[in-house]
Design a protein around this motif. Structure first.
Motif, PDB file in Angstrom:
ATOM      1  N   LYS A 127       1.096  -1.071  -0.287  1.00  0.00           N
ATOM      2  CA  LYS A 127       0.018  -0.164  -0.073  1.00  0.00           C
ATOM      3  C   LYS A 127       0.903   1.266  -0.253  1.00  0.00           C
ATOM      4  O   LYS A 127       1.559   1.163   0.872  1.00  0.00           O
ATOM      5  CB  LYS A 127      -1.051  -0.439   1.285  1.00  0.00           C
ATOM      6  CG  LYS A 127      -1.996  -1.273   1.144  1.00  0.00           C
ATOM      7  CD  LYS A 127      -3.164  -0.673   2.289  1.00  0.00           C
ATOM      8  CE  LYS A 127      -2.560  -0.993   4.181  1.00  0.00           C
ATOM      9  NZ  LYS A 127      -3.153  -1.283   4.780  1.00  0.00           N
ATOM     10  N   HIS A 130      -0.193   7.537   3.009  1.00  0.00           N
ATOM     11  CA  HIS A 130      -1.012   8.384   2.702  1.00  0.00           C
ATOM     12  C   HIS A 130      -0.949   9.427   3.608  1.00  0.00           C
ATOM     13  O   HIS A 130       0.141   9.309   4.640  1.00  0.00           O
ATOM     14  CB  HIS A 130      -3.013   7.772   2.784  1.00  0.00           C
ATOM     15  CG  HIS A 130      -2.687   6.831   4.072  1.00  0.00           C
ATOM     16  ND1 HIS A 130      -2.493   7.328   4.892  1.00  0.00           N
ATOM     17  CD2 HIS A 130      -2.586   5.500   4.063  1.00  0.00           C
ATOM     18  CE1 HIS A 130      -3.344   7.201   5.980  1.00  0.00           C
ATOM     19  NE2 HIS A 130      -2.982   5.359   5.432  1.00  0.00           N
ATOM     20  N   GLN A 166      -3.385  -8.554   6.154  1.00  0.00           N
ATOM     21  CA  GLN A 166      -4.057  -7.961   4.883  1.00  0.00           C
ATOM     22  C   GLN A 166      -2.831  -8.722   3.884  1.00  0.00           C
ATOM     23  O   GLN A 166      -3.290  -8.193   2.499  1.00  0.00           O
ATOM     24  CB  GLN A 166      -3.537  -6.264   4.820  1.00  0.00           C
ATOM     25  CG  GLN A 166      -1.976  -6.230   5.378  1.00  0.00           C
ATOM     26  CD  GLN A 166      -1.507  -6.413   6.561  1.00  0.00           C
ATOM     27  OE1 GLN A 166      -1.773  -6.730   7.637  1.00  0.00           O
ATOM     28  NE2 GLN A 166      -0.151  -5.771   7.199  1.00  0.00           N
ATOM     29  N   ASP A 217      -2.790  -1.126  -5.147  1.00  0.00           N
ATOM     30  CA  ASP A 217      -3.215  -0.014  -4.493  1.00  0.00           C
ATOM     31  C   ASP A 217      -4.586  -0.773  -4.393  1.00  0.00           C
ATOM     32  O   ASP A 217      -5.928   0.226  -3.938  1.00  0.00           O
ATOM     33  CB  ASP A 217      -2.984   1.352  -4.638  1.00  0.00           C
ATOM     34  CG  ASP A 217      -3.294   2.689  -4.445  1.00  0.00           C
ATOM     35  OD1 ASP A 217      -3.593   1.836  -2.872  1.00  0.00           O
ATOM     36  OD2 ASP A 217      -3.951   2.967  -4.208  1.00  0.00           O
ATOM     37  N   TYR A 220      -6.330  -3.702  -2.904  1.00  0.00           N
ATOM     38  CA  TYR A 220      -6.616  -3.786  -1.769  1.00  0.00           C
ATOM     39  C   TYR A 220      -7.583  -3.516  -1.200  1.00  0.00           C
ATOM     40  O   TYR A 220      -8.187  -4.120  -0.383  1.00  0.00           O
ATOM     41  CB  TYR A 220      -5.564  -3.061  -1.388  1.00  0.00           C
ATOM     42  CG  TYR A 220      -5.589  -3.406   0.231  1.00  0.00           C
ATOM     43  CD1 TYR A 220      -5.476  -4.588   1.508  1.00  0.00           C
ATOM     44  CD2 TYR A 220      -6.089  -2.456   1.463  1.00  0.00           C
ATOM     45  CE1 TYR A 220      -5.341  -5.202   2.704  1.00  0.00           C
ATOM     46  CE2 TYR A 220      -5.914  -2.708   2.536  1.00  0.00           C
ATOM     47  CZ  TYR A 220      -5.508  -4.154   3.270  1.00  0.00           C
ATOM     48  OH  TYR A 220      -6.070  -4.411   4.581  1.00  0.00           O
ATOM     49  N   THR A 262       6.417  -1.459  -3.386  1.00  0.00           N
ATOM     50  CA  THR A 262       6.874  -0.664  -2.192  1.00  0.00           C
ATOM     51  C   THR A 262       7.736  -0.149  -1.652  1.00  0.00           C
ATOM     52  O   THR A 262       7.985   1.258  -1.915  1.00  0.00           O
ATOM     53  CB  THR A 262       6.037  -1.732  -1.127  1.00  0.00           C
ATOM     54  OG1 THR A 262       4.667  -2.497  -1.348  1.00  0.00           O
ATOM     55  CG2 THR A 262       5.381  -1.035  -0.015  1.00  0.00           C
ATOM     56  N   LYS A 425      -3.166  10.362  -1.008  1.00  0.00           N
ATOM     57  CA  LYS A 425      -1.883   9.677  -0.766  1.00  0.00           C
ATOM     58  C   LYS A 425      -0.304  10.024  -0.483  1.00  0.00           C
ATOM     59  O   LYS A 425      -0.664  12.037  -1.262  1.00  0.00           O
ATOM     60  CB  LYS A 425      -1.517   8.847  -2.040  1.00  0.00           C
ATOM     61  CG  LYS A 425      -2.395   7.594  -2.288  1.00  0.00           C
ATOM     62  CD  LYS A 425      -2.254   6.675  -3.978  1.00  0.00           C
ATOM     63  CE  LYS A 425      -3.182   6.177  -4.142  1.00  0.00           C
ATOM     64  NZ  LYS A 425      -4.302   6.453  -4.441  1.00  0.00           N
TER      65      LYS A 425
END
Length: 612
Positions: A127, A130, A166, A217, A220, A262, A425
């Motif tokens: 992810k 953010h 996750q 992203d 998910y 990532t 983000k």
């Protein structure tokens, strides 16, 4: 080297002690009325209560003993017994020259260095970061720098979220969307052996073109929603998570690809913010510790069976709180909550990983203190984990500390969102602020003589200063409203204003160098010079407060006041047009101010451009 406040406190404390009164009453603080005095002491009023004497009489005795102190030009009594002190020009001149000649610019260091670990940022694999990661990254980086500057041995750890439920969700979602990836994973799983280096290289090359961070992203949120609504989907994600943690080859290799893509984005965003880490460890790094740790906790008698799960009760006798159950019933329960170590399904939990991380850090670094820079809403969780770690003997009592912070909010007072209501983000926020910085520079007719690359570099520094100072000027425990227009202004209490003042001094010094003007001994006489030197002298106290209270806003406040004092000095005291001795003195004072301002900004993770 002692600052003026500390030195005067020692003198006033000695005067109180000589009068037969407690020395601690001699505490000196900056004056509430700088137009009347530089420093004050209110100890006579407190002494009067216990000694049953007139406070002015006590103050008179103390001022009589201070009258001969060469640092003071005026010592007088005000009101009911306040002791006001004005520092002599000679003492200020001597202190200014000390600071100018000090590589640390008047800042002290700790008496004994400690091993400190700072846990901050907390990004998640698969992810993008953010805005919720912004405060942890900014505050944690500043605390790390402040502790390091004070002389501690400091390690910063990003602590990835990379090993939980996750991961099972996103593995399943990627395989569902791409039959090729599903076939590749199942092929690797079916070989019944570890993946060879050649197979790994081939698989990574294939995945590189098929799964990006943008894909993860996108997938998910839908997978997380489906996991909540569909029990079968949720159970499959849990099963995939367990197989990942068992290092089943195909799932493990796919997960490693997630981590690779990532990290590229994380390093981009962290680098843009001037944030760096010594360790890039995550939850997965302690996976091998969990099973033996659970056996050890069991052997120590700390694990308790509870409705099929295994927990550690951390609340002490009599510690309770009111707790509202999902059905609305209010009960009285132990506080803090117990730590859930093993779920009823037999899996390790989030808190289990955090406890194992404490153990891992003890074995690998043995920190004397660990600071967790994490959202204040996690306070109860950390209270539980810390208690469990103390009970298990994995950390000394009090050595684990949660440094909580509030939220960055939008105009509605709620956590900052996009116009569409989604989570913004971090990279988008950074780019949005860069764009605004370019606009502000052009509006102010700044940077016009810079080439395009230099202009963009300056705009980036202005953007980072706007973001960081907007956050760090507040006490970390409070929430604040993000206002890009206000925070990016070159006027007011903003990061760009501080950069403008730093660049102004740099321009002055370049001009002086071009004219062959050199610095000389500092001699203080003008009121604006006095004010500036008193601010330079206050740097050590600001740093001490930031260190002791884990609160970078003290340094931010000092930087702002110093910039304001320089602006007043620059307006009131001609420098290059002054006569030679005064010119050299004022130029040295400007140079010292710049160096201390840049040091303070660096502690906040802010860099000033050379030109603007």
């Amino acid at each position: 080297m002692s600052d003026l406040k500390r030195g005067l406190s020692e003198a006033v404390a000695a005067a109180f002690a000589a009068a037969g009164l407690p020395a601690e009453l001699g505490r000196v603080t900056p004056s509430d009325r700088p137009d009347l005095a530089d420093f004050q002491c209110n100890g006579a009023l407190a002494a009067a209560k216990s000694a049953r004497r007139d406070p002015r009489e006590i103050a008179a005795g103390v001022t009589a003993m201070l009258a001969a102190d060469p640092r003071l030009s005026v010592v007088e009594i005000a009101g009911l017994g306040f002791i006001n002190m004005r520092v002599s020009d000679a003492a200020l001149s001597a202190r200014a020259n000390e600071i100018a000649g000090d590589p640390r610019l008047g800042a002290g260091s700790v008496a004994t260095s400690r091993r400190i670990l700072v846990d901050y940022a907390g990004p998640n694999v698969a992810k993008p970061m953010h805005v919720g990661h912004l405060r942890s990254s900014i505050i944690g980086e500043a605390i790390k720098r402040i502790f390091r500057f004070r002389g501690d041995m400091v390690v910063g750890d990003a602590h990835f979220g990379d090993w939980g439920y996750q991961m099972g969700l996103i593995i399943g979602a990627v395989m569902d969307e791409d039959p090729f990836i599903k076939a590749l994973v199942e092929q690797l799983n079916g070989r019944g052996r570890p993946v060879t280096p050649e197979e790994e290289k081939t698989a990574f090359a294939a995945l590189q073109d098929r799964v990006s961070l943008e894909d993860l992203d996108r997938l998910y949120p839908a997978a997380a929603a489906k996991g909540k609504a569909d029990p079968e989907y949720r159970d499959r994600a849990r099963r995939l998570t367990a197989e990942l943690q068992a290092k089943v080859p195909g799932y493990h290799l796919l997960w490693r690809h997630f981590a690779r893509v990532t990290k590229v984005a994380l390093e981009r965003d962290f680098h843009a913010l001037g944030v760096d880490f010594d360790l890039w460890k995550g939850e997965s790094d302690v996976d091998d510790l969990i099973a033996p740790m659970i056996r050890e906790l069991d052997a120590k008698g700390l694990l308790v069976d509870d409705q099929g799960a295994r927990i550690i009760r951390v609340a002490r006798e009599g510690e309770t709180k009111k707790k509202k159950l999902p059905d609305g019933t209010v009960i009285v329960a132990p506080s803090p909550d117990p730590l859930l170590v093993v779920s009823s399904e037999g899996s390790a939990m989030y808190g289990t990983t955090d406890l194992a991380t404490v153990l891992d850090r003890q074995r690998s670094f043995d920190p004397e203190h660990v600071l967790y820079v994490v959202d204040q809403r996690q306070a109860d969780h950390f209270a539980t984990v810390f208690r469990a770690a103390y009970l298990a003997g994995y950390a000394a009592e009090g050595s684990l500390e949660h440094i909580g912070f509030g939220t960055m909010n939008g105009p509605d007072g709620k956590p900052f969102k996009t116009r569409e209501g989604g989570v913004l983000k971090l990279n988008d926020l950074i780019e949005m602020t860069r764009t605004k910085a370019r606009e502000r520079l052009r509006e102010a007719d700044l940077g016009a003589e810079l080439d395009p690359d230099a202009f963009d570099d300056t705009a980036h520094k202005v953007a980072v200063a706007a973001l960081k100072f907007a956050d760090l000027q507040n006490f970390r425990g409070t929430s604040y409203v993000f206002d890009l227009d206000r925070f990016s202004s070159f006027e007011g209490k903003t990061g760009p204003y501080l950069l403008y003042q730093a660049v102004r001094v740099k321009s002055l010094l370049r001009k002086a160098e071009g004219e062959g003007v050199k610095t000389g001994p500092i001699t203080v006489s003008d009121p604006a010079e006095r004010d500036l030197v008193l601010l330079l002298d206050a740097f050590d106290q600001a740093l001490n407060d930031a260190y002791d209270k884990r609160a970078p806003h003290f340094v931010a406040e000092h930087a702002f006041k110093l910039a304001q004092a320089f602006s007043r000095f620059y307006a009131a005291c001609p420098i290059l047009s002054a006569e030679p001795v005064l010119r050299a003195s004022r130029l040295a004072l400007a140079d010292t101010t710049l160096r201390q301002l840049e040091q303070a900004l660096d502690l906040l993770g802010i860099a000033a451009p050379a030109r603007m």
